[in-house]
Design a protein around this motif. Structure first.
Motif, PDB file in Angstrom:
ATOM      1  N   GLU A  73      72.400  -7.211  61.658  1.00 12.86           N
ATOM      2  CA  GLU A  73      71.191  -6.781  61.200  1.00 12.86           C
ATOM      3  C   GLU A  73      70.022  -7.665  61.561  1.00 12.86           C
ATOM      4  OE1 GLU A  73      73.594  -5.121  57.549  1.00 12.86           O
ATOM      5  OE2 GLU A  73      71.647  -5.227  57.100  1.00 12.86           O
ATOM      6  N   THR A 126      59.992  -4.187  61.732  1.00 11.67           N
ATOM      7  CA  THR A 126      61.042  -3.404  61.481  1.00 11.67           C
ATOM      8  C   THR A 126      62.580  -4.271  61.480  1.00 11.67           C
ATOM      9  OG1 THR A 126      61.850  -2.946  63.759  1.00 11.67           O
ATOM     10  CG2 THR A 126      60.043  -1.436  62.564  1.00 11.67           C
ATOM     11  N   ARG A 127      63.632  -3.572  60.956  1.00 10.07           N
ATOM     12  CA  ARG A 127      64.859  -4.062  60.560  1.00 10.07           C
ATOM     13  C   ARG A 127      66.009  -2.924  61.379  1.00 10.07           C
ATOM     14  NH1 ARG A 127      65.216  -5.485  55.755  1.00 10.07           N
ATOM     15  NH2 ARG A 127      65.655  -7.591  55.919  1.00 10.07           N
ATOM     16  N   PHE A 188      84.553   7.658  54.482  1.00  9.24           N
ATOM     17  CA  PHE A 188      83.410   6.691  54.194  1.00  9.24           C
ATOM     18  C   PHE A 188      83.573   5.418  55.162  1.00  9.24           C
ATOM     19  CE2 PHE A 188      82.119   3.122  51.112  1.00  9.24           C
ATOM     20  CZ  PHE A 188      80.956   3.478  51.345  1.00  9.24           C
ATOM     21  N   GLY A 193      83.157  -3.558  51.470  1.00  8.33           N
ATOM     22  CA  GLY A 193      82.369  -4.192  52.742  1.00  8.33           C
ATOM     23  C   GLY A 193      83.177  -4.201  53.773  1.00  8.33           C
ATOM     24  N   GLU A 211      75.101  12.065  57.438  1.00  6.43           N
ATOM     25  CA  GLU A 211      74.491  11.526  56.303  1.00  6.43           C
ATOM     26  C   GLU A 211      73.953   9.965  56.812  1.00  6.43           C
ATOM     27  OE1 GLU A 211      76.871  10.212  53.470  1.00  6.43           O
ATOM     28  OE2 GLU A 211      78.446   9.432  54.607  1.00  6.43           O
ATOM     29  N   GLN A 212      72.805   9.985  56.115  1.00  6.56           N
ATOM     30  CA  GLN A 212      71.930   8.440  56.700  1.00  6.56           C
ATOM     31  C   GLN A 212      73.044   7.213  56.341  1.00  6.56           C
ATOM     32  OE1 GLN A 212      68.021   8.030  55.523  1.00  6.56           O
ATOM     33  NE2 GLN A 212      67.748  10.132  54.994  1.00  6.56           N
ATOM     34  N   ARG A 213      73.100   6.322  57.291  1.00 10.57           N
ATOM     35  CA  ARG A 213      74.226   5.315  57.301  1.00 10.57           C
ATOM     36  C   ARG A 213      73.533   4.127  57.944  1.00 10.57           C
ATOM     37  NH1 ARG A 213      79.682   6.558  56.070  1.00 10.57           N
ATOM     38  NH2 ARG A 213      79.907   4.234  55.851  1.00 10.57           N
ATOM     39  N   LEU A 214      73.826   2.946  57.263  1.00  9.22           N
ATOM     40  CA  LEU A 214      73.155   1.546  57.910  1.00  9.22           C
ATOM     41  C   LEU A 214      74.267   1.454  59.060  1.00  9.22           C
ATOM     42  CD1 LEU A 214      71.041  -0.307  57.603  1.00  9.22           C
ATOM     43  CD2 LEU A 214      72.646  -1.672  56.340  1.00  9.22           C
ATOM     44  N   HIS A 215      75.666   1.389  58.882  1.00  9.05           N
ATOM     45  CA  HIS A 215      76.369   1.285  59.948  1.00  9.05           C
ATOM     46  C   HIS A 215      77.324   2.269  59.773  1.00  9.05           C
ATOM     47  CE1 HIS A 215      75.314  -2.830  60.788  1.00  9.05           C
ATOM     48  NE2 HIS A 215      75.406  -3.020  59.542  1.00  9.05           N
TER      49      HIS A 215
END
Lengths: 226, 627
Positions: A73, A126-127, A188, A193, A211-215
């Motif tokens: 990240e 931004t990230r 999921f 983690g 769905e919105q996901r980071l990873h």
């Protein structure tokens, strides 16, 4: 049925059911903890957070291979853009059998749900999250490596800043070893983690659920071995 | 001979007596003579004298002088003592002033909309002394004597500012070519101020190393006084100002404010160590290439102002983020739920334009905040980064993201700076709800064994400071969790007389929700675990009160699926009370009515420990209608 045939069938069955070796890692020096932990590096304009989701066997382009899975990240805390050149992203593997470290080149990158064929770019203020895969077919032949050294380079404002992070293997007897975890919810993908612990991995391919996901998830369930 | 000597002595005595008498008479009449002289010169309204004496021939001392505004008549200066050197040569045409020296007193500089009364009075005084003095036939105006005032206390008065006292000033007034020059040396503060008067009034102002504060705006043209009040400048000023009396737009100036400090009313901190080169031309005041420092950073600024308003360009690059920057946002006082801490970085390019009383702000930038606390319990969000844009008085925040409870949070939206209306889209990923639970400081959080990973997103609209205007919708899920230690779910287990499941971390929760005012409506609630599933809906008020209806479905054993439909017909659970002290009521439904409900109530009474409310008749209260 002749005994050799039975033995061969049992061996084949065993081969099909025994999970391939898988190595789990946390940043060197990090105390034992529930999740994979993150190495955080911050300079004047960029914050890099790196996690290792392990070394595992999966299928890439129809071939079984071992892969190092790293999640990055990158937060740009300045107005200018920062770039991580693909060529400078590599993993140096210290094998369990000893010997000099082997360098693995970057094989594939996803930035969120998008395939990243070029250098990794992060705009000012931004990230972005990336999933990096370093493929090496024989990497797990002698068991999971003891340690991994991830190297990268940040290019911003005409300057290049190298960075690195060492990950060490989580021992099987570690109280927080992901090997002790129940299989993750496959929809999921994560448990505590960790990426799909105790779940066999098949074809590496982006799986989006809408769905919105980071990873995101990148593996199908494994198919039959033939 | 003796007789002659006697006569001479007597004559000398008589002369001495006559001289003494004349002296005494002159001394006694000095005030009358002086007042007559002032009247003759048309100065009685401008200048008054309390008393006067003649300590020696050719020296007139006046005490208690008052200089008044020629327009309004108010006192603008008072002199304790004025000594006039009077020349006796050509005295048959009247005494001639050779020098004036004053000591002690006070002068006040203020601005009354028509100008500075003190300058106006001085202007009139100089004019009278220059044109109405006694003249020999064929002689031009007599040369103005030098006026030397010492130990004057000068007061600068500017509306909205505390008066500025400048003790120990010296003032010299004298001829400068065809005009008159007034030099003021500022006493303890240092610096010089020179005023040059032409025949028609003040023509030039020159300042060198004058320590100024906001009250010094009294010397500025009216067009720039409002700006000076806004910026509240302090520092050492060098100024060359040329004026055309009666034509304010014709004024032009160049100057430099060094070691400056500005305290703009809208900024929560001072801008310091500034060097401000400025110019005034054709009614336009401009500052270019100004550099100012503030704690943690520097700002480059440019300014253009005229009588209609001003345009201010501000460029902040790589400055340290300060928590008080939040005060730049209108209604910041109502953002008590948002508490950034010092630390981080900010870039900001702003153009603030004020015209005809309307202020417009355009700009963009970005910021990173190391630590930010949200909500009443101060949930910690770290490493926040994002970009901003301001246009048409709407602040847009583009994809702010940060780390929270082991996961990440994102926020994007707009804030209308005029109305306080907010539209925001938020999302959270991979948040460890055990850490979140502790961070929220909900009662019992330390003892709870809640676990799981939270993801969700929401759209929210409302107005800052008006919770009842809030409208929102979204969904969230918790996966890989253990949720049965949440008070409401724990109460459900006890109402159903079920033992708490083992901590397998396989529970999943999915919720679709809306927000209206202070109430959160869960339209679809679904909890799945190894032992029990719950389906339902409900609402949660911000004060913690609950009203949730769920249908339990047992998932354990081999008949769970088969019983799902049937059980849905049997019971519903009503969870009320508060978040930390929920009350569960078992409500029989449909085909099976009273007996089942009573049975559940009886069993629940045996094992529920008294937490549940007494069973009330079915339908005692209608389900919540759509908000």
């Amino acid at each position: 049925m002749p005994r050799p045939i039975i033995s061969a069938a049992l061996l084949l069955l065993a081969a099909c059911t025994v999970a391939p070796p898988r190595g789990w890692y946390r940043p060197a020096g990090a105390p034992p903890a529930e999740g994979p932990g993150a190495h955080v590096e911050q300079d004047a304009g960029t914050q890099v957070e790196a996690r290792c989701q392990g070394v595992y066997v999966n299928v890439v382009d129809g071939r079984r291979t071992a892969s190092v899975h790293v999640q990055l990240e990158v937060a740009r805390t300045a107005g200018s853009d920062v770039t991580l050149p693909r060529a400078a992203l590599e993993v140096h593997v210290r094998l369990a059998t000893g010997g000099p470290p082997a360098a693995l080149a970057l094989s594939e990158v996803f930035g969120g749900p998008r395939h990243e064929p070029d250098d990794l770019a992060v705009s000012g203020w931004t990230r972005r999250a990336f999933d990096l895969f370093f493929d090496a077919p024989g990497l797990l032949d002698d068991g999971p490596p003891d340690s991994l050294l991830l190297r990268w380079e940040l290019r911003a404002d005409g300057a290049a800043t190298p960075g690195q992070c060492e990950f060490v293997r989580v021992p099987a007897d570690d109280p927080f070893s992901p090997e002790r975890l129940a299989p993750a919810d496959e929809a999921f993908g994560y448990r505590s983690g960790w990426y799909l612990p105790s779940v066999p991995l098949g074809e590496r391919r982006l799986r989006t659920s809408g769905e919105q996901r980071l990873h995101h998830l990148f593996h199908e369930p494994p198919g039959w071995p033939w | 001979m003796v007789t002659l000597l006697r006569i001479a002595v007597v004559a000398a005595c008589v002369l001495c007596l006559l001289a003494a008498g004349a002296w005494l008479l002159a001394d006694a009449r000095a005030i009358d003579v002086l007042r007559s002289e002032l009247a003759a010169r048309g100065l009685r309204a401008l200048l008054s004298v309390e008393r006067a004496d003649v300590p020696s021939p050719g020296l007139l001392r006046a005490h208690g002088l008052q200089l008044r505004d020629p327009l309004g008549g108010e006192e603008v200066a008072a002199l304790d003592l004025l000594e006039a050197q009077v020349g006796l040569t050509g005295a048959w045409l009247g005494p001639r002033l050779q020098g004036l020296r004053g000591t002690g007193g006070r002068a006040t500089f203020s601005h009354d909309g028509r100008g500075i009364p003190f300058v106006r009075a001085l202007d009139a005084l100089l004019d009278a002394l220059s044109h109405h003095g006694p003249r020999a036939p064929g002689e031009g105006p007599p040369p103005l004597p030098g006026l030397d005032f010492r130990d004057l206390d000068v007061t600068l008065r500017m509306p909205g500012q505390p008066p500025r006292e400048l003790p120990g000033c010296s003032v010299w007034v004298g001829r400068d070519g065809a005009g008159t020059r007034v030099d003021i040396t500022v006493g303890s503060a240092g610096g010089t101020l020179a005023l040059a008067f032409g025949r028609d009034g003040l023509r030039r102002v020159t300042l060198r190393d004058v320590e100024i504060d906001p009250s010094c705006a009294v010397f500025l043209p009216r067009a720039t006084q409002a700006l000076a009040a806004e910026l509240a400048p302090r520092g050492l000023l060098d100024l060359d100002l040329a004026l055309v009396p009666g034509d304010e737009l014709a004024a032009c100036a160049t100057g430099l404010l060094r070691q400056a400090e500005l305290r703009p009313a809208r900024l929560p901190f001072a801008l310091e160590q500034a060097t401000l080169p400025f110019a005034l031309e054709q009614g336009r005041f401009s500052v270019s290439d100004a550099r100012l420092s503030f704690p943690g950073g520097a700002v480059a600024a440019g300014l253009l102002a005229d009588r209609d308003g001003f345009t201010l360009d501000v460029d902040i690059a790589g400055a340290e983020f300060r928590s008080d920057l939040l005060q730049l946002i209108p209604r910041a006082g109502q953002l008590s739920w948002l508490r950034p801490e010092d630390g981080g970085r900010i870039d900001l390019q702003l153009r603030i334009a004020s015209r005809a009383g309307v202020t417009d702000v355009q700009g963009r930038g970005g910021l990173s905040v190391e630590r930010l606390r949200l909500g009443p319990s101060g949930v910690l969000v770290e490493d926040v980064v994002g970009s901003l844009e301001v246009a048409d008085r709407v602040l847009s925040f583009h994809e702010f993201s940060g780390r929270c409870a082991g996961g990440a949070a994102r926020l994007a939206g707009t804030l209308d700076l005029r109305t306080g209306d907010v539209v925001a889209d938020a999302a959270v990923f991979d948040v460890d709800i055990a850490r979140l639970d502790r961070a929220l400081e909900l009662p019992g959080a330390q003892e709870r064994r809640t676990a799981g990973w939270l993801e969700g997103h929401a759209h929210w609209e409302g107005r800052i400071g008006e919770p009842r205007t809030a409208r929102g919708q979204g969904e969230f899920s918790v996966r890989g969790g253990y949720l049965w230690s949440v008070p409401a779910l724990d109460a459900v287990l006890r109402a159903l007389t079920l033992a708490a499941p083992v901590e397998s971390r396989s529970d999943s929760l999915a919720v679709e929700f809306r927000v209206k005012g202070a109430t959160w409506y869960g339209d679809k609630l679904r909890l799945d675990s190894n032992v029990l599933s719950l389906f339902g809906d409900g609402k949660l008020h911000r004060d913690g009160t609950l009203d949730v209806k769920v249908t339990p479905v047992a998932m354990g054993g081999t008949v769970g699926e088969a019983l799902r439909y049937v059980q849905r017909q049997f019971v519903q659970l009503e969870v009320r009370g508060t978040w930390s002290a929920p009350v569960v009521r078992v409500v029989p439904l449909k085909a099976v009515t009273g007996p089942i409900g009573k049975a559940f109530a009886w069993i629940g009474g045996l094992f529920g420990g008294g937490d549940e409310a007494p069973v009330t008749p079915v339908g005692a209260e209608p389900p919540p209608g759509p908000p």
